[in-house]
Every structure is written in structure tokens, then in C-alpha cells.
Design a protein around this motif. Structure first.
Motif, PDB file in Angstrom:
ATOM      1  N   MET A 121       0.846  -1.176   0.000  1.00 21.61           N
ATOM      2  CA  MET A 121       0.000   0.000   0.000  1.00 21.61           C
ATOM      3  C   MET A 121       0.879   1.221   0.000  1.00 21.61           C
ATOM      4  SD  MET A 121      -3.041   0.912   2.578  1.00 21.61           S
ATOM      5  CE  MET A 121      -2.850   2.408   3.480  1.00 21.61           C
ATOM      6  N   SER A 122       0.380   2.266  -0.547  1.00 22.71           N
ATOM      7  CA  SER A 122       1.124   3.504  -0.524  1.00 22.71           C
ATOM      8  C   SER A 122       0.274   4.584   0.130  1.00 22.71           C
ATOM      9  CB  SER A 122       1.497   3.920  -1.946  1.00 22.71           C
ATOM     10  OG  SER A 122       0.359   4.382  -2.645  1.00 22.71           O
ATOM     11  N   LEU A 123       0.940   5.570   0.643  1.00 26.57           N
ATOM     12  CA  LEU A 123       0.256   6.713   1.226  1.00 26.57           C
ATOM     13  C   LEU A 123      -0.619   7.374   0.173  1.00 26.57           C
ATOM     14  CD1 LEU A 123      -0.248   8.669   3.516  1.00 26.57           C
ATOM     15  CD2 LEU A 123       1.894   9.819   2.932  1.00 26.57           C
ATOM     16  N   ARG A 124      -0.124   7.408  -1.050  1.00 24.23           N
ATOM     17  CA  ARG A 124      -0.864   8.011  -2.161  1.00 24.23           C
ATOM     18  C   ARG A 124      -2.256   7.380  -2.276  1.00 24.23           C
ATOM     19  NH1 ARG A 124       0.560   9.514  -8.106  1.00 24.23           N
ATOM     20  NH2 ARG A 124       1.866  10.854  -6.887  1.00 24.23           N
ATOM     21  N   HIS A 125      -2.290   6.082  -2.256  1.00 23.20           N
ATOM     22  CA  HIS A 125      -3.560   5.390  -2.445  1.00 23.20           C
ATOM     23  C   HIS A 125      -4.442   5.476  -1.199  1.00 23.20           C
ATOM     24  CE1 HIS A 125      -0.978   3.747  -5.633  1.00 23.20           C
ATOM     25  NE2 HIS A 125      -2.056   4.037  -6.323  1.00 23.20           N
ATOM     26  N   ALA A 126      -3.832   5.517  -0.049  1.00 25.51           N
ATOM     27  CA  ALA A 126      -4.607   5.695   1.178  1.00 25.51           C
ATOM     28  C   ALA A 126      -5.326   7.043   1.154  1.00 25.51           C
ATOM     29  CB  ALA A 126      -3.695   5.600   2.398  1.00 25.51           C
ATOM     30  N   LEU A 127      -4.623   8.092   0.747  1.00 24.01           N
ATOM     31  CA  LEU A 127      -5.237   9.415   0.691  1.00 24.01           C
ATOM     32  C   LEU A 127      -6.302   9.491  -0.395  1.00 24.01           C
ATOM     33  CD1 LEU A 127      -2.069  11.607   1.312  1.00 24.01           C
ATOM     34  CD2 LEU A 127      -3.995  11.245   2.874  1.00 24.01           C
ATOM     35  N   LEU A 128      -6.034   8.888  -1.541  1.00 19.56           N
ATOM     36  CA  LEU A 128      -7.059   8.844  -2.592  1.00 19.56           C
ATOM     37  C   LEU A 128      -8.303   8.118  -2.084  1.00 19.56           C
ATOM     38  CD1 LEU A 128      -4.958   8.076  -5.806  1.00 19.56           C
ATOM     39  CD2 LEU A 128      -6.214  10.194  -5.289  1.00 19.56           C
ATOM     40  N   GLY A 129      -8.091   7.031  -1.355  1.00 21.74           N
ATOM     41  CA  GLY A 129      -9.214   6.283  -0.807  1.00 21.74           C
ATOM     42  C   GLY A 129     -10.025   7.099   0.183  1.00 21.74           C
ATOM     43  N   LEU A 130      -9.344   7.819   1.060  1.00 25.42           N
ATOM     44  CA  LEU A 130     -10.069   8.666   2.009  1.00 25.42           C
ATOM     45  C   LEU A 130     -10.829   9.764   1.285  1.00 25.42           C
ATOM     46  CD1 LEU A 130      -7.491   8.973   4.935  1.00 25.42           C
ATOM     47  CD2 LEU A 130      -9.668   7.726   4.949  1.00 25.42           C
TER      48      LEU A 130
ATOM     49  N   GLY B 212      -7.963  10.576 -10.407  1.00 22.87           N
ATOM     50  CA  GLY B 212      -7.621  10.022  -9.104  1.00 22.87           C
ATOM     51  C   GLY B 212      -8.460   8.798  -8.773  1.00 22.87           C
ATOM     52  N   ARG B 213      -9.747   8.863  -9.103  1.00 25.60           N
ATOM     53  CA  ARG B 213     -10.621   7.702  -8.885  1.00 25.60           C
ATOM     54  C   ARG B 213     -10.167   6.521  -9.745  1.00 25.60           C
ATOM     55  NH1 ARG B 213     -14.829   8.698  -5.707  1.00 25.60           N
ATOM     56  NH2 ARG B 213     -15.515  10.839  -5.481  1.00 25.60           N
ATOM     57  N   GLU B 214      -9.772   6.810 -10.974  1.00 24.02           N
ATOM     58  CA  GLU B 214      -9.305   5.735 -11.853  1.00 24.02           C
ATOM     59  C   GLU B 214      -7.996   5.145 -11.342  1.00 24.02           C
ATOM     60  OE1 GLU B 214      -9.119   2.796 -14.380  1.00 24.02           O
ATOM     61  OE2 GLU B 214     -10.885   4.032 -14.062  1.00 24.02           O
ATOM     62  N   GLU B 215      -7.087   5.994 -10.854  1.00 24.16           N
ATOM     63  CA  GLU B 215      -5.823   5.504 -10.286  1.00 24.16           C
ATOM     64  C   GLU B 215      -6.091   4.614  -9.082  1.00 24.16           C
ATOM     65  OE1 GLU B 215      -2.025   4.658  -8.959  1.00 24.16           O
ATOM     66  OE2 GLU B 215      -2.718   5.234 -10.946  1.00 24.16           O
ATOM     67  N   LEU B 216      -7.011   5.031  -8.211  1.00 20.42           N
ATOM     68  CA  LEU B 216      -7.352   4.229  -7.033  1.00 20.42           C
ATOM     69  C   LEU B 216      -7.957   2.896  -7.466  1.00 20.42           C
ATOM     70  CD1 LEU B 216      -7.601   3.891  -3.973  1.00 20.42           C
ATOM     71  CD2 LEU B 216      -9.805   5.084  -4.123  1.00 20.42           C
TER      72      LEU B 216
END
Length: 182
Positions: A1-10, A72-76
Motif C-alpha cells: 500500500m502507498s500513502l498516495r492510495h490511502a489518501l485517494l481512498g479517504l 484520481g478515482r481511476e488511479e485508485l
């Protein structure tokens, strides 16, 4: 997991400021992916520069509220469904266990007993968190509870395994001492 994806998820759950995200991060994700304030704010800047989030609103004292973009949604989504998880390729605890033969058996057993106690303590924390939560049927509740339940079960397993490993070391030590006495 990356911080990037955690923030996108939130942010996929709704807009938030860096302060809001840091608070949500500390109350939900810190047990599985800790991050500092500087890491969160730096990553928000990188996400905005990459076009994965945008500033939805600017408030007093430079407070920015961010929202996720379609990119961002697509990246997540891509990361969640198409990128294979790394899993447990590196585990510093198991590396230490593998190398415990370099210390005295009593020290190895103490290491395992400490691991069991730490796991029991974390399990108690997770259980208390679970009991204190007002779980709902929103996405954060459903998936947050799934994550917390994994933590409870994993820490129970860690405690049980550590106790078993302590017994294995004790048996090997006793057998070795018997052989030495012959």
C-alpha cells in the motif's frame, strides 16, 4: 500500500483538508499504514501536481479542501483491482526469528514471549476500538470493520504462534541439554 492510495481512498469518500485527512488517517489507517503530518501534506501536494486531486475550496489561513478527480478515482480503482498486492515479502519479525539461533536459547525465548505480549496488547487495543465504534452501513464502517477484524484475528494468531514458538525453542533447548549430559 502507498500513502498516495490511502489518501485517494479517504478522499473518495468526500472532500477534506489536510488536517481532516490526517485526523481520519490517525483514527482509521494508522494501525495498518502510519504516516506523519509532513508525509500527508507532501503527498497531497504531489497528488495535486499529478492531477489526481484538486483544491475544491480555499479557506482562511491557506486551508485547502481537496477532492479526488476522475483521474484520481481511476488511479485508485486501478491500484485496488489490477495491481497485485506485495503482501508480506519483508517481515522484520520473521527475519529476527530466523536468526535467533545467534543468541542464547533463553534470549530467544524471551524474544518470543515479548512478541506474544505485544500481540496480546495490540489485540486488546483492537478489541476496545471495535467495542467503542458505532458501526454503520456506510463504506468506511463496513470496510473499516473488516480491516479491524483482520487486525484482531491476526494479532490473536501472532500471540498463539509466538507462544508455540517459545515452546518449540524450550523443547529444542531441553533436548540439546540432554544430549550434552550423555
Amino acid at each position: 500500500m502507498s500513502l498516495r492510495h490511502a489518501l485517494l481512498g479517504l478522499l473518495s469518500n468526500g472532500p477534506g483538508s489536510g488536517y481532516d485527512l490526517l485526523g481520519a488517517f490517525k483514527s482509521t489507517l494508522s494501525n495498518v499504514w502510519p504516516a506523519t503530518q509532513s508525509q500527508v501534506y507532501s503527498e497531497l501536494t504531489r497528488l495535486a501536481d499529478a492531477g489526481l486531486i484538486r483544491v475544491a475550496e480555499e479557506g482562511p489561513r491557506g486551508r485547502k479542501t481537496y477532492e479526488v478527480t476522475a483521474g484520481g478515482r481511476e488511479e485508485l480503482r486501478h491500484w485496488l483491482l489490477e495491481v497485485a498486492p506485495d503482501g508480506y515479502r519483508r517481515n522484520d519479525i520473521l527475519l529476527r526469528v530466523f536468526l535467533l539461533g545467534a543468541v542464547e536459547p533463553g534470549e530467544a525465548r524471551e524474544f518470543m514471549r515479548r512478541r506474544a505480549e505485544i500481540a496480546r496488547s495490540r489485540n486488546a487495543q483492537f478489541t476496545a476500538m471495535d467495542e467503542a465504534m458505532a458501526w454503520g452501513d456506510d463504506a468506511l464502517s463496513v470496510y473499516g470493520r473488516l480491516t479491524l477484524e483482520w487486525g484482531k484475528r491476526f494479532t490473536r494468531m501472532q500471540a498463539e504462534w509466538s507462544e508455540w514458538a517459545d515452546e518449540q525453542i524450550a523443547e529444542a533447548q531441553a533436548s540439546s541439554e540432554e544430549q550434552a549430559d550423555l
